[in-house]
Scaffold this motif. Structure first.
Motif, mmCIF file in Angstrom:
data_model
loop_
_atom_site.group_PDB
_atom_site.id
_atom_site.type_symbol
_atom_site.label_atom_id
_atom_site.label_comp_id
_atom_site.label_asym_id
_atom_site.label_seq_id
_atom_site.Cartn_x
_atom_site.Cartn_y
_atom_site.Cartn_z
ATOM 1 N N ASN A 108 -19.325 38.934 12.286
ATOM 2 C CA ASN A 108 -18.668 39.588 13.426
ATOM 3 C C ASN A 108 -19.396 39.463 14.753
ATOM 4 O OD1 ASN A 108 -16.749 40.987 11.556
ATOM 5 N ND2 ASN A 108 -18.699 41.794 10.839
ATOM 6 N N SER A 109 -20.566 38.853 14.757
ATOM 7 C CA SER A 109 -21.348 38.825 16.003
ATOM 8 C C SER A 109 -22.377 37.704 15.946
ATOM 9 C CB SER A 109 -22.084 40.148 16.198
ATOM 10 O OG SER A 109 -23.027 40.317 15.148
ATOM 11 N N GLY A 110 -22.952 37.431 17.104
ATOM 12 C CA GLY A 110 -24.026 36.448 17.183
ATOM 13 C C GLY A 110 -25.260 36.921 16.428
ATOM 14 N N THR A 111 -25.512 38.197 16.490
ATOM 15 C CA THR A 111 -26.647 38.777 15.760
ATOM 16 C C THR A 111 -26.547 38.423 14.276
ATOM 17 O OG1 THR A 111 -26.751 40.641 17.291
ATOM 18 C CG2 THR A 111 -27.760 40.958 15.123
ATOM 19 N N GLU A 112 -25.401 38.710 13.704
ATOM 20 C CA GLU A 112 -25.221 38.437 12.266
ATOM 21 C C GLU A 112 -25.257 36.948 11.959
ATOM 22 O OE1 GLU A 112 -22.042 41.068 10.264
ATOM 23 O OE2 GLU A 112 -21.680 41.133 12.417
ATOM 24 N N TYR A 137 -33.155 34.927 23.365
ATOM 25 C CA TYR A 137 -32.459 36.145 22.926
ATOM 26 C C TYR A 137 -31.622 35.793 21.708
ATOM 27 C CZ TYR A 137 -29.718 40.401 22.770
ATOM 28 O OH TYR A 137 -29.145 41.579 22.344
ATOM 29 N N SER A 138 -31.782 36.590 20.627
ATOM 30 C CA SER A 138 -31.088 36.259 19.379
ATOM 31 C C SER A 138 -30.184 37.368 18.867
ATOM 32 C CB SER A 138 -32.114 35.932 18.287
ATOM 33 O OG SER A 138 -32.856 34.799 18.652
ATOM 34 N N GLY A 139 -30.219 38.548 19.486
ATOM 35 C CA GLY A 139 -29.352 39.616 19.018
ATOM 36 C C GLY A 139 -30.094 40.932 18.895
ATOM 37 N N GLY A 214 -29.676 31.478 27.298
ATOM 38 C CA GLY A 214 -28.642 32.223 28.016
ATOM 39 C C GLY A 214 -29.175 33.461 28.713
ATOM 40 N N VAL A 215 -29.469 34.477 27.913
ATOM 41 C CA VAL A 215 -29.971 35.736 28.483
ATOM 42 C C VAL A 215 -31.264 35.459 29.257
ATOM 43 C CG1 VAL A 215 -30.703 38.097 27.932
ATOM 44 C CG2 VAL A 215 -28.901 37.016 26.577
ATOM 45 N N GLY A 216 -32.010 34.463 28.808
ATOM 46 C CA GLY A 216 -33.270 34.091 29.466
ATOM 47 C C GLY A 216 -33.085 33.596 30.894
ATOM 48 N N CYS A 242 -29.672 25.796 15.482
ATOM 49 C CA CYS A 242 -29.255 25.708 16.871
ATOM 50 C C CYS A 242 -28.333 26.880 17.196
ATOM 51 C CB CYS A 242 -28.530 24.376 17.081
ATOM 52 S SG CYS A 242 -28.069 24.107 18.773
ATOM 53 N N ASP A 243 -28.783 27.754 18.059
ATOM 54 C CA ASP A 243 -27.987 28.925 18.447
ATOM 55 C C ASP A 243 -27.065 28.514 19.590
ATOM 56 O OD1 ASP A 243 -27.003 31.162 19.740
ATOM 57 O OD2 ASP A 243 -28.772 32.385 19.370
ATOM 58 N N GLU A 244 -25.807 28.301 19.241
ATOM 59 C CA GLU A 244 -24.804 27.860 20.233
ATOM 60 C C GLU A 244 -23.933 29.025 20.688
ATOM 61 O OE1 GLU A 244 -23.858 24.728 21.536
ATOM 62 O OE2 GLU A 244 -25.191 23.369 20.434
ATOM 63 N N VAL A 245 -24.466 30.233 20.556
ATOM 64 C CA VAL A 245 -23.659 31.412 20.899
ATOM 65 C C VAL A 245 -23.156 31.340 22.345
ATOM 66 C CG1 VAL A 245 -23.782 33.926 21.227
ATOM 67 C CG2 VAL A 245 -24.609 32.905 19.099
ATOM 68 N N GLN A 246 -23.995 30.824 23.265
ATOM 69 C CA GLN A 246 -23.538 30.723 24.659
ATOM 70 C C GLN A 246 -23.098 29.307 25.036
ATOM 71 O OE1 GLN A 246 -25.411 32.792 27.809
ATOM 72 N NE2 GLN A 246 -26.008 34.529 26.567
ATOM 73 N N THR A 247 -23.648 28.305 24.367
ATOM 74 C CA THR A 247 -23.470 26.924 24.854
ATOM 75 C C THR A 247 -22.314 26.156 24.201
ATOM 76 O OG1 THR A 247 -25.205 26.332 23.285
ATOM 77 C CG2 THR A 247 -25.869 26.552 25.582
ATOM 78 N N PHE A 271 -22.638 30.574 15.991
ATOM 79 C CA PHE A 271 -21.649 30.791 17.056
ATOM 80 C C PHE A 271 -21.224 32.253 17.125
ATOM 81 C CE2 PHE A 271 -20.498 26.845 14.729
ATOM 82 C CZ PHE A 271 -20.929 25.925 15.668
ATOM 83 N N ALA A 272 -20.711 32.633 18.265
ATOM 84 C CA ALA A 272 -20.044 33.932 18.437
ATOM 85 C C ALA A 272 -19.350 33.883 19.802
ATOM 86 C CB ALA A 272 -21.042 35.083 18.351
ATOM 87 N N LYS A 273 -19.543 34.892 20.607
ATOM 88 C CA LYS A 273 -19.027 34.970 21.985
ATOM 89 C C LYS A 273 -17.703 34.240 22.227
ATOM 90 C CE LYS A 273 -23.324 35.909 24.534
ATOM 91 N NZ LYS A 273 -23.269 37.365 24.521
ATOM 92 N N GLY A 274 -17.762 33.029 22.815
ATOM 93 C CA GLY A 274 -16.548 32.351 23.285
ATOM 94 C C GLY A 274 -15.658 31.787 22.200
HETATM 95 N N1 PMP Z 1 -27.616 34.523 20.561
HETATM 96 C C1 PMP Z 1 -27.451 34.335 21.875
HETATM 97 C C2 PMP Z 1 -27.876 33.036 22.481
HETATM 98 C C3 PMP Z 1 -26.885 35.334 22.660
HETATM 99 O O1 PMP Z 1 -26.739 35.133 23.972
HETATM 100 C C4 PMP Z 1 -26.475 36.534 22.044
HETATM 101 C C5 PMP Z 1 -25.831 37.652 22.840
HETATM 102 N N2 PMP Z 1 -26.153 37.733 24.168
HETATM 103 C C6 PMP Z 1 -26.672 36.692 20.673
HETATM 104 C C7 PMP Z 1 -27.234 35.662 19.961
HETATM 105 C C8 PMP Z 1 -26.250 37.935 19.982
HETATM 106 O O2 PMP Z 1 -24.871 38.017 19.959
HETATM 107 P P1 PMP Z 1 -24.123 39.414 19.731
HETATM 108 O O3 PMP Z 1 -24.316 40.236 20.962
HETATM 109 O O4 PMP Z 1 -22.693 38.993 19.503
HETATM 110 O O5 PMP Z 1 -24.712 40.037 18.530
#
Ligand code: PMP
Length: 428
Positions: A108-112, A137-139, A214-216, A242-247, A271-274
């Motif tokens: 359900n999220s990037g964290t997971e 940033y990983s969650g 991203g957050v960085g 590879c954390d592609e949550v933002q990219t 993946f998550a977000k978009g």
């Molecule tokens: N990875 C990256 C690169 C993120 O930018 C984020 C959220 N900003 C997360 C993981 C965590 O995602 P979420 O907030 O959906 O748990």
């Protein structure tokens, strides 16, 4: 409810650490395409898309219809049962992700997604140590906070052992005081010594990194960086997560996934977000042998949810049908040109960086001192001028400009005017 009532109830009933932008939180009432409307009907051009999440415009007709139709048919069933939307999405991901990535696990999220990836790498390699980058940033789970390397987000007094943060490729503030390309990618090569000195037996489970942090603050590495560092990591038995949550999803322009710009094939991608245009979903995809190393039982009640999987597939279809990966490249170039011109005009802009529709502006004072105060004021000014942008960076001094992927020329030009006006007002 009136705007003030919503703000008051937010203060009374939500955790006070729920961070909101602006001196007075923006109360959003509704949104359509690339515009957001506040509780009093004021219009804002949205160049942050709910943190790079609204990929194809707010309440996109095609995505919304797919959600409605699926909600009427089957809304929830859990991973204990198979369902068509889940396998169709997994098949789609296998088709469009690079290399041999093939099997997915939905959450359900990037964290997971990142939790799943690290657990998987640890199981596959039978190692615990994970290398990641400073300013990442990983969650917000216990592990993900430990992986994250920005002290302000790390709320836990303890951290998960076995996580090692190495200097990142932050060329504007090179941690080694060097300059690219004469630096010879010292930051990438340094991973070798980190593995030899900070891990058990010189072996690691994984190297986890975002193609652009991203957050960085949209920190973008030199093009050879990932090839170099991943090569060393693999030599020591580590997987590349590879954390592609933002990219992902074309955000970086010209390629569906950020890492594809650099010709490196991850073992695991998250993946998550978009991914589903704002509907909560996370995904971890891995090569078959890595994915299948996780034996025993695992479950995610909402993972593989038919509605969220349908929303994700519809979002990817819109991206493909409307050629938005290419649009992100073309519009990204236009945006970048405009931001570079602003940099020429306003000395407070120390660095413009990023790719495609993921552009950051680092605000600085004398000798590159992070100018957190001007960044806060700029956020207020852009809001007053009807534009939403994001803030980031370990020192809170980076503006993040990241419109939905279907942004058009007029909207780019409008945002650049709003930014120009805001920077002019900052100097007054
Ligand atoms: N990875 C990256 C690169 C993120 O930018 C984020 C959220 N900003 C997360 C993981 C965590 O995602 P979420 O907030 O959906 O748990």
């Amino acid at each position: 409810m009136k705007k003030q009532e919503i703000i008051d109830k937010q203060k009374k009933y939500l955790f006070s650490c729920v961070a909101t932008y602006y001196d007075e939180p923006l109360v959003v009432d509704h949104a359509k395409d690339n515009y957001v409307y506040d509780a009093e009907g004021k219009e804002f051009l949205d160049f942050f898309g709910g943190i790079l999440t609204v990929s194809v415009g707010h309440c996109n007709d095609k995505v919304t219809k797919a959600i409605h139709d699926q909600t009427d048919k089957l809304q929830h069933i859990s991973t204990l049962y198979a369902n068509e939307p889940q396998v169709l999405l997994a098949e789609k991901l296998a088709q469009i992700t690079p290399g041999r990535l093939e099997k997915s696990f939905f959450t359900n999220s990037g964290t997971e997604a990142n939790e799943t990836a690290v657990l998987l790498a640890q199981i596959y390699t039978k190692c615990q140590d994970v290398i990641t980058l400073r300013h990442s940033y990983s969650g917000r789970s216990y592990l993900a906070l430990s992986l994250s390397a920005q002290s302000s987000w790390r709320l836990t007094p303890n951290v998960v052992p076995g996580v090692h943060h190495i200097p990142n490729a932050y060329c504007y503030r090179c941690p080694f005081g060097l300059t690219y390309p004469s630096c010879d990618l010292k930051c990438a090569k340094d991973v070798e010594e980190a593995i030899q000195t900070t891990t058990s037996q010189g072996r690691i489970a994984a190297f986890l990194a975002e193609p652009i942090q991203g957050v960085g603050g949209f920190i973008t590495p030199p093009k050879e960086y990932f090839k170099e560092i991943v090569g060393i990591v693999r030599k020591h038995g580590g997987l590349f997560i590879c954390d592609e949550v933002q990219t992902a999803w074309g955000r970086t322009g010209g390629k569906m996934f950020g890492i594809e710009h650099w010709d490196v094939e991850p073992d695991i991608m998250t993946f998550a977000k978009g991914m589903a245009n704002g509907v909560p979903i996370g995904a971890t995809i891995a090569t078959p042998e890595v994915a299948d190393s996780m034996q025993g039982s695992t479950i995610s009640t909402f993972g593989g949810n038919p509605v969220t999987c349908t929303a994700a597939r519809a979002t990817v279809e819109v991206i493909e049908e409307e050629n938005l990966v290419e649009n992100a490249r073309v519009m990204g170039n236009r945006l970048r040109e405009g931001l570079d011109s602003l940099k020429q005009k306003y000395p407070v802009i120390g660095d413009v960086r990023g790719m495609g529709l993921m552009q950051g502006m680092e605000l600085v004072g004398e000798k590159k001192r992070p100018d957190t105060e001007s960044t806060k004021r700029l956020m207020e000014l852009t809001k007053a001028n009807g534009l939403l942008v994001g803030k980031g960076g370990t020192y809170g001094n980076v503006l993040r400009v990241a419109p939905p992927l279907n942004v058009n020329k007029d909207q780019i030009d409008q945002a650049l005017k709003q930014l120009d006006r805001s920077f002019a007002q900052l100097g007054q």
